[in-house]
Design a protein around this motif. Structure first.
Motif, short mmCIF file in Angstrom:
data_model
loop_
_atom_site.label_atom_id
_atom_site.label_comp_id
_atom_site.label_asym_id
_atom_site.label_seq_id
_atom_site.Cartn_x
_atom_site.Cartn_y
_atom_site.Cartn_z
N ASP A 28 37.06 13.26 79.92
CA ASP A 28 38.18 12.53 80.50
C ASP A 28 39.47 12.80 79.74
OD1 ASP A 28 36.57 11.28 82.43
OD2 ASP A 28 36.07 9.66 81.05
N GLY A 29 40.54 12.90 80.49
CA GLY A 29 41.87 12.97 79.89
C GLY A 29 42.22 14.30 79.25
N LEU A 30 41.60 15.38 79.70
CA LEU A 30 41.97 16.70 79.20
C LEU A 30 43.37 17.02 79.71
CD1 LEU A 30 41.18 19.40 77.88
CD2 LEU A 30 40.19 20.07 80.08
N SER A 31 44.27 17.34 78.82
CA SER A 31 45.65 17.66 79.20
C SER A 31 45.93 19.10 78.82
CB SER A 31 46.63 16.72 78.49
OG SER A 31 47.94 16.98 78.93
N LEU A 32 46.29 19.90 79.83
CA LEU A 32 46.55 21.32 79.62
C LEU A 32 47.81 21.73 80.39
CD1 LEU A 32 42.93 22.69 80.19
CD2 LEU A 32 44.14 22.59 78.01
N ASP A 90 46.46 16.73 83.99
CA ASP A 90 45.40 15.95 83.37
C ASP A 90 44.14 16.16 84.18
OD1 ASP A 90 47.26 14.97 81.57
OD2 ASP A 90 47.69 13.20 82.77
N ILE A 91 43.05 16.45 83.49
CA ILE A 91 41.80 16.79 84.17
C ILE A 91 40.69 15.88 83.68
CG2 ILE A 91 40.09 18.61 84.57
CD1 ILE A 91 42.36 20.65 84.00
N ASP A 92 39.97 15.30 84.63
CA ASP A 92 38.76 14.53 84.35
C ASP A 92 37.60 15.25 85.00
OD1 ASP A 92 40.27 12.54 83.10
OD2 ASP A 92 40.41 11.32 84.91
N LEU A 93 36.53 15.42 84.26
CA LEU A 93 35.34 16.10 84.77
C LEU A 93 34.12 15.20 84.64
CD1 LEU A 93 35.62 19.60 83.04
CD2 LEU A 93 36.18 19.05 85.40
N PRO A 112 51.11 14.42 86.24
CA PRO A 112 51.81 13.18 85.90
C PRO A 112 53.32 13.24 86.14
CG PRO A 112 51.03 14.29 83.92
CD PRO A 112 50.48 15.04 85.09
N LEU A 113 53.89 14.43 86.25
CA LEU A 113 55.34 14.56 86.43
C LEU A 113 55.74 14.87 87.87
CD1 LEU A 113 56.08 16.72 83.25
CD2 LEU A 113 56.10 14.23 83.49
N ALA A 114 54.80 14.88 88.80
CA ALA A 114 55.06 15.34 90.17
C ALA A 114 56.01 14.45 90.95
CB ALA A 114 53.75 15.50 90.93
N VAL A 115 55.80 13.15 90.90
CA VAL A 115 56.61 12.21 91.68
C VAL A 115 57.21 11.21 90.70
CG1 VAL A 115 56.57 10.48 93.51
CG2 VAL A 115 55.12 12.52 93.70
N PRO A 116 58.53 11.21 90.55
CA PRO A 116 59.16 10.36 89.53
C PRO A 116 58.81 8.88 89.63
CG PRO A 116 60.74 11.93 90.40
CD PRO A 116 59.49 12.06 91.23
N ARG A 117 58.58 8.36 90.82
CA ARG A 117 58.30 6.93 90.95
C ARG A 117 56.81 6.61 90.92
NH1 ARG A 117 62.25 5.82 95.91
NH2 ARG A 117 61.50 7.89 96.38
N ALA A 118 55.99 7.62 90.69
CA ALA A 118 54.54 7.41 90.61
C ALA A 118 54.05 7.80 89.21
CB ALA A 118 53.81 8.25 91.65
N ARG A 119 53.01 7.12 88.77
CA ARG A 119 52.43 7.44 87.47
C ARG A 119 51.86 8.86 87.47
NH1 ARG A 119 47.31 5.52 85.98
NH2 ARG A 119 47.56 4.00 87.63
N ARG A 120 51.25 9.23 88.60
CA ARG A 120 50.70 10.57 88.73
C ARG A 120 50.30 10.81 90.18
NH1 ARG A 120 44.63 10.91 86.55
NH2 ARG A 120 43.71 9.46 88.00
N VAL A 121 50.10 12.05 90.51
CA VAL A 121 49.52 12.47 91.79
C VAL A 121 48.26 13.23 91.44
CG1 VAL A 121 49.82 13.96 93.80
CG2 VAL A 121 51.76 12.63 92.94
N SER A 122 47.16 12.94 92.14
CA SER A 122 45.92 13.61 91.78
C SER A 122 45.11 14.00 93.02
CB SER A 122 45.05 12.74 90.87
OG SER A 122 44.62 11.58 91.55
N VAL A 123 44.22 14.95 92.80
CA VAL A 123 43.27 15.39 93.82
C VAL A 123 41.89 15.38 93.17
CG1 VAL A 123 42.47 17.39 95.15
CG2 VAL A 123 44.90 16.80 95.11
N SER A 124 40.92 14.86 93.90
CA SER A 124 39.52 14.84 93.42
C SER A 124 38.65 15.62 94.39
CB SER A 124 39.01 13.40 93.33
OG SER A 124 39.74 12.68 92.38
N ARG A 125 37.73 16.40 93.82
CA ARG A 125 36.79 17.16 94.63
C ARG A 125 35.45 17.18 93.92
NH1 ARG A 125 37.18 19.94 98.68
NH2 ARG A 125 36.13 21.77 97.93
N ARG A 126 34.40 17.50 94.66
CA ARG A 126 33.08 17.62 94.06
C ARG A 126 32.34 18.78 94.71
NH1 ARG A 126 30.67 11.98 96.05
NH2 ARG A 126 32.65 11.44 95.18
N ALA A 127 31.36 19.29 93.96
CA ALA A 127 30.52 20.38 94.46
C ALA A 127 29.12 20.21 93.89
CB ALA A 127 31.09 21.74 94.05
N GLU A 128 28.17 20.87 94.54
CA GLU A 128 26.77 20.82 94.10
C GLU A 128 26.19 22.22 94.21
OE1 GLU A 128 22.71 18.47 95.40
OE2 GLU A 128 24.66 17.55 95.77
N TRP A 129 25.33 22.56 93.25
CA TRP A 129 24.66 23.85 93.22
C TRP A 129 23.17 23.63 93.08
CZ3 TRP A 129 28.94 22.48 90.45
CH2 TRP A 129 30.13 23.13 90.80
#
Length: 130
Positions: A11-15, A33-36, A103-120
Protein backbone atom coordinates in the motif's frame (compact mmCIF):
# COMPACT_ATOMS: atom_id res chain seq x y z
CA UNK A 1 -9.79 -17.55 -2.12
CA UNK A 2 -8.41 -21.03 -1.63
CA UNK A 3 -6.94 -22.39 1.60
CA UNK A 4 -3.36 -22.18 0.39
CA UNK A 5 -3.62 -18.55 -0.79
CA UNK A 6 -1.51 -15.88 0.83
CA UNK A 7 -2.57 -12.28 0.34
CA UNK A 8 0.25 -9.78 0.01
CA UNK A 9 -0.62 -6.11 0.27
CA UNK A 10 1.64 -3.32 -0.85
CA UNK A 11 0.00 0.00 0.00
CA UNK A 12 1.01 3.56 -0.69
CA UNK A 13 3.78 2.97 -3.20
CA UNK A 14 4.61 6.38 -4.66
CA UNK A 15 6.52 6.52 -7.94
CA UNK A 16 7.06 9.13 -10.65
CA UNK A 17 5.24 8.59 -13.92
CA UNK A 18 4.76 10.32 -17.21
CA UNK A 19 0.98 10.14 -17.38
CA UNK A 20 -1.84 12.28 -18.65
CA UNK A 21 -3.37 13.80 -21.74
CA UNK A 22 -2.66 17.46 -21.08
CA UNK A 23 0.49 19.33 -22.11
CA UNK A 24 1.43 20.16 -18.50
CA UNK A 25 1.18 16.43 -17.64
CA UNK A 26 3.41 15.50 -20.56
CA UNK A 27 5.99 18.14 -19.60
CA UNK A 28 7.19 16.49 -16.40
CA UNK A 29 6.69 13.29 -14.42
CA UNK A 30 4.12 13.40 -11.63
CA UNK A 31 3.63 11.10 -8.67
CA UNK A 32 1.28 8.15 -8.85
CA UNK A 33 0.24 6.21 -5.78
CA UNK A 34 -0.14 2.47 -6.21
CA UNK A 35 -1.84 -0.07 -3.96
CA UNK A 36 -1.47 -3.75 -4.77
CA UNK A 37 -3.15 -6.87 -3.47
CA UNK A 38 -1.46 -10.05 -4.69
CA UNK A 39 -2.79 -13.55 -4.08
CA UNK A 40 -0.11 -16.21 -4.30
CA UNK A 41 0.03 -19.91 -3.58
CA UNK A 42 1.62 -19.80 -0.14
CA UNK A 43 1.82 -23.55 0.37
CA UNK A 44 5.62 -23.64 0.34
CA UNK A 45 6.43 -20.16 1.65
CA UNK A 46 4.48 -20.58 4.88
CA UNK A 47 6.53 -23.68 5.71
CA UNK A 48 9.92 -23.01 4.14
CA UNK A 49 10.56 -19.38 5.18
CA UNK A 50 12.33 -19.07 1.79
CA UNK A 51 11.96 -16.01 -0.46
CA UNK A 52 12.11 -18.25 -3.54
CA UNK A 53 8.64 -19.56 -2.63
CA UNK A 54 6.90 -16.21 -2.65
CA UNK A 55 7.02 -12.82 -4.37
CA UNK A 56 9.98 -10.57 -3.62
CA UNK A 57 8.40 -7.18 -2.89
CA UNK A 58 11.50 -5.28 -3.97
CA UNK A 59 11.42 -7.02 -7.36
CA UNK A 60 7.75 -6.06 -7.77
CA UNK A 61 8.52 -2.42 -6.98
CA UNK A 62 11.55 -2.38 -9.28
CA UNK A 63 9.54 -3.91 -12.14
CA UNK A 64 6.73 -1.38 -11.78
CA UNK A 65 9.20 1.50 -11.52
CA UNK A 66 10.90 0.31 -14.72
CA UNK A 67 7.54 0.07 -16.48
CA UNK A 68 6.66 3.63 -15.44
CA UNK A 69 10.06 4.91 -16.58
CA UNK A 70 9.81 3.15 -19.95
CA UNK A 71 7.23 5.37 -21.62
CA UNK A 72 4.37 7.84 -21.38
CA UNK A 73 0.87 6.64 -20.49
CA UNK A 74 -2.18 8.71 -21.40
CA UNK A 75 -4.71 7.02 -19.13
CA UNK A 76 -4.76 5.49 -15.66
CA UNK A 77 -6.97 2.77 -17.12
CA UNK A 78 -4.25 1.74 -19.57
CA UNK A 79 -1.50 1.98 -16.96
CA UNK A 80 -3.46 -0.21 -14.55
CA UNK A 81 -3.76 -2.89 -17.25
CA UNK A 82 -0.05 -2.62 -18.05
CA UNK A 83 0.77 -3.20 -14.37
CA UNK A 84 -1.52 -6.24 -14.24
CA UNK A 85 0.04 -7.63 -17.43
CA UNK A 86 3.50 -7.17 -15.91
CA UNK A 87 2.54 -8.87 -12.65
CA UNK A 88 0.97 -11.84 -14.45
CA UNK A 89 3.95 -12.29 -16.76
CA UNK A 90 6.78 -11.86 -14.25
CA UNK A 91 5.52 -13.10 -10.89
CA UNK A 92 3.79 -16.26 -9.60
CA UNK A 93 0.54 -14.52 -8.70
CA UNK A 94 -2.89 -16.12 -8.91
CA UNK A 95 -4.82 -12.90 -8.63
CA UNK A 96 -3.91 -9.25 -8.44
CA UNK A 97 -5.77 -6.06 -7.71
CA UNK A 98 -4.22 -2.71 -8.46
CA UNK A 99 -5.36 0.80 -7.63
CA UNK A 100 -3.42 3.63 -9.22
CA UNK A 101 -4.07 7.21 -8.17
CA UNK A 102 -2.96 10.59 -9.45
CA UNK A 103 -3.00 12.86 -6.38
CA UNK A 104 -2.36 16.02 -8.47
CA UNK A 105 -4.90 15.35 -11.25
CA UNK A 106 -7.87 17.38 -10.02
CA UNK A 107 -7.09 20.38 -7.80
CA UNK A 108 -10.33 20.12 -5.81
CA UNK A 109 -10.03 16.37 -5.24
CA UNK A 110 -7.64 14.49 -2.98
CA UNK A 111 -6.90 12.11 -5.83
CA UNK A 112 -8.29 10.39 -8.91
CA UNK A 113 -7.85 6.64 -9.09
CA UNK A 114 -8.59 3.57 -11.17
CA UNK A 115 -8.85 0.04 -9.78
CA UNK A 116 -8.62 -3.17 -11.77
CA UNK A 117 -8.14 -6.86 -11.07
CA UNK A 118 -6.98 -9.93 -12.95
CA UNK A 119 -6.69 -13.65 -12.35
CA UNK A 120 -4.32 -16.26 -13.77
CA UNK A 121 -4.50 -20.03 -13.68
CA UNK A 122 -1.39 -21.38 -11.96
CA UNK A 123 -0.59 -24.90 -10.87
CA UNK A 124 -0.65 -25.41 -7.12
CA UNK A 125 2.67 -25.90 -5.35
CA UNK A 126 3.25 -29.30 -3.83
CA UNK A 127 4.68 -29.84 -0.38
CA UNK A 128 6.98 -32.84 -0.38
CA UNK A 129 7.95 -34.49 2.90
CA UNK A 130 11.69 -34.93 3.36
Amino acid sequence: MSLEDCLIQLDGLSLPASIGIYDHERAAPQPVDIDLLLAIDGTLAVRSDDIRHTVDYDEVVDAIAALLASRHFNLLEHLSQAVLDLLGARFPVRRAEVTIAKPLAVPRARRVSVSRRAEWKREAMKVVAV
